[in-house]
Design a protein around this motif. Structure first.
Motif, mmCIF file in Angstrom:
data_model
loop_
_atom_site.group_PDB
_atom_site.id
_atom_site.type_symbol
_atom_site.label_atom_id
_atom_site.label_comp_id
_atom_site.label_asym_id
_atom_site.label_seq_id
_atom_site.Cartn_x
_atom_site.Cartn_y
_atom_site.Cartn_z
ATOM 1 N N SER A 162 0.809 -1.226 0.000
ATOM 2 C CA SER A 162 0.000 0.000 0.000
ATOM 3 C C SER A 162 0.836 1.267 0.000
ATOM 4 O O SER A 162 0.368 2.316 -0.434
ATOM 5 C CB SER A 162 -0.967 -0.004 1.185
ATOM 6 O OG SER A 162 -0.252 0.151 2.396
ATOM 7 N N THR A 163 2.082 1.192 0.449
ATOM 8 C CA THR A 163 2.933 2.376 0.433
ATOM 9 C C THR A 163 3.836 2.430 -0.796
ATOM 10 O O THR A 163 4.466 3.447 -1.051
ATOM 11 C CB THR A 163 3.821 2.436 1.700
ATOM 12 O OG1 THR A 163 4.638 1.273 1.737
ATOM 13 C CG2 THR A 163 2.992 2.518 2.955
ATOM 14 N N ASN A 164 3.908 1.330 -1.543
ATOM 15 C CA ASN A 164 4.835 1.258 -2.677
ATOM 16 C C ASN A 164 4.167 1.021 -4.029
ATOM 17 O O ASN A 164 4.809 1.148 -5.055
ATOM 18 C CB ASN A 164 5.839 0.117 -2.449
ATOM 19 C CG ASN A 164 6.670 0.346 -1.230
ATOM 20 O OD1 ASN A 164 7.561 1.168 -1.227
ATOM 21 N ND2 ASN A 164 6.363 -0.371 -0.160
ATOM 22 N N PHE A 165 2.909 0.641 -4.029
ATOM 23 C CA PHE A 165 2.227 0.248 -5.256
ATOM 24 C C PHE A 165 0.833 0.863 -5.233
ATOM 25 O O PHE A 165 -0.029 0.429 -4.474
ATOM 26 C CB PHE A 165 2.153 -1.287 -5.299
ATOM 27 C CG PHE A 165 1.597 -1.867 -6.565
ATOM 28 C CD1 PHE A 165 2.288 -1.754 -7.756
ATOM 29 C CD2 PHE A 165 0.397 -2.552 -6.565
ATOM 30 C CE1 PHE A 165 1.796 -2.313 -8.928
ATOM 31 C CE2 PHE A 165 -0.105 -3.114 -7.727
ATOM 32 C CZ PHE A 165 0.595 -2.994 -8.911
ATOM 33 N N LYS A 166 0.646 1.924 -6.031
ATOM 34 C CA LYS A 166 -0.614 2.662 -6.009
ATOM 35 C C LYS A 166 -1.156 2.836 -7.429
ATOM 36 O O LYS A 166 -1.150 3.932 -7.982
ATOM 37 C CB LYS A 166 -0.406 4.023 -5.363
ATOM 38 C CG LYS A 166 0.053 3.920 -3.924
ATOM 39 C CD LYS A 166 0.304 5.274 -3.321
ATOM 40 C CE LYS A 166 0.823 5.114 -1.917
ATOM 41 N NZ LYS A 166 1.038 6.354 -1.225
ATOM 42 N N HIS A 197 -4.635 -6.650 -5.224
ATOM 43 C CA HIS A 197 -4.773 -8.014 -4.720
ATOM 44 C C HIS A 197 -3.389 -8.622 -4.526
ATOM 45 O O HIS A 197 -2.433 -8.222 -5.185
ATOM 46 C CB HIS A 197 -5.587 -8.865 -5.699
ATOM 47 C CG HIS A 197 -6.970 -8.335 -5.877
ATOM 48 N ND1 HIS A 197 -7.997 -8.684 -5.046
ATOM 49 C CD2 HIS A 197 -7.481 -7.456 -6.765
ATOM 50 C CE1 HIS A 197 -9.097 -8.049 -5.425
ATOM 51 N NE2 HIS A 197 -8.802 -7.295 -6.474
ATOM 52 N N VAL A 198 -3.307 -9.619 -3.641
ATOM 53 C CA VAL A 198 -2.039 -10.283 -3.336
ATOM 54 C C VAL A 198 -2.225 -11.787 -3.461
ATOM 55 O O VAL A 198 -3.203 -12.332 -2.962
ATOM 56 C CB VAL A 198 -1.559 -9.955 -1.905
ATOM 57 C CG1 VAL A 198 -0.261 -10.685 -1.584
ATOM 58 C CG2 VAL A 198 -1.379 -8.460 -1.722
ATOM 59 N N GLU A 199 -1.269 -12.438 -4.128
ATOM 60 C CA GLU A 199 -1.234 -13.895 -4.194
ATOM 61 C C GLU A 199 0.112 -14.356 -3.661
ATOM 62 O O GLU A 199 1.151 -13.856 -4.077
ATOM 63 C CB GLU A 199 -1.406 -14.388 -5.631
ATOM 64 C CG GLU A 199 -2.811 -14.232 -6.148
ATOM 65 C CD GLU A 199 -2.991 -14.838 -7.524
ATOM 66 O OE1 GLU A 199 -2.292 -15.823 -7.854
ATOM 67 O OE2 GLU A 199 -3.830 -14.316 -8.262
#
Length: 112
Positions: free
Chosen positions: A25-29, A41-43
């Motif tokens: 959330s702090t690096n990928f927006k 989303h995260v896998e």
């Protein structure tokens, strides 16, 4: 012999999908075309977490952009290109990339 600690990367190492999402959330927006934030989303996979955006069905399809991989080993952040599914290799440490063989195999020379 004393045990040596590995060098610190300065990155937090996630231990769950939730922690990976928090780090992302702090690096990928990623943003939609209208400027609103896209869903992230995260896998989890064997050596890390793949973080990617999904867009509403009304969003025009475009390829490009990137995904984020967060290492389970040292928390390193790596941005990788977003390719259509038909051109992707699975994200796993045991991936073998097919190679084309032309002529007889020769040993590679090593620089000294």
């Amino acid at each position: 012999m004393p045990e040596i600690d590995p060098p610190e990367s300065g990155n937090r190492v996630p231990s769950s999908v939730e922690e990976a999402l928090e780090i992302a959330s702090t690096n990928f927006k990623p943003l939609c075309h209208d400027g609103t934030p896209a869903s992230v989303h995260v896998e989890e996979f064997d050596i890390g977490y793949l973080v990617y955006a999904t867009f509403p069905p009304t969003e025009p399809r475009s390829f490009g952009g990137s995904h984020l991989i967060i290492s389970k080993v040292d928390g390193a952040l790596t941005f990788v290109p977003n390719f259509p599914r038909s051109r992707r290799f699975p994200f796993t440490a045991s991936v073998t990339i097919p190679t084309l063989s032309v002529g007889a195999a020769r040993p590679m020379a090593h620089a000294v």
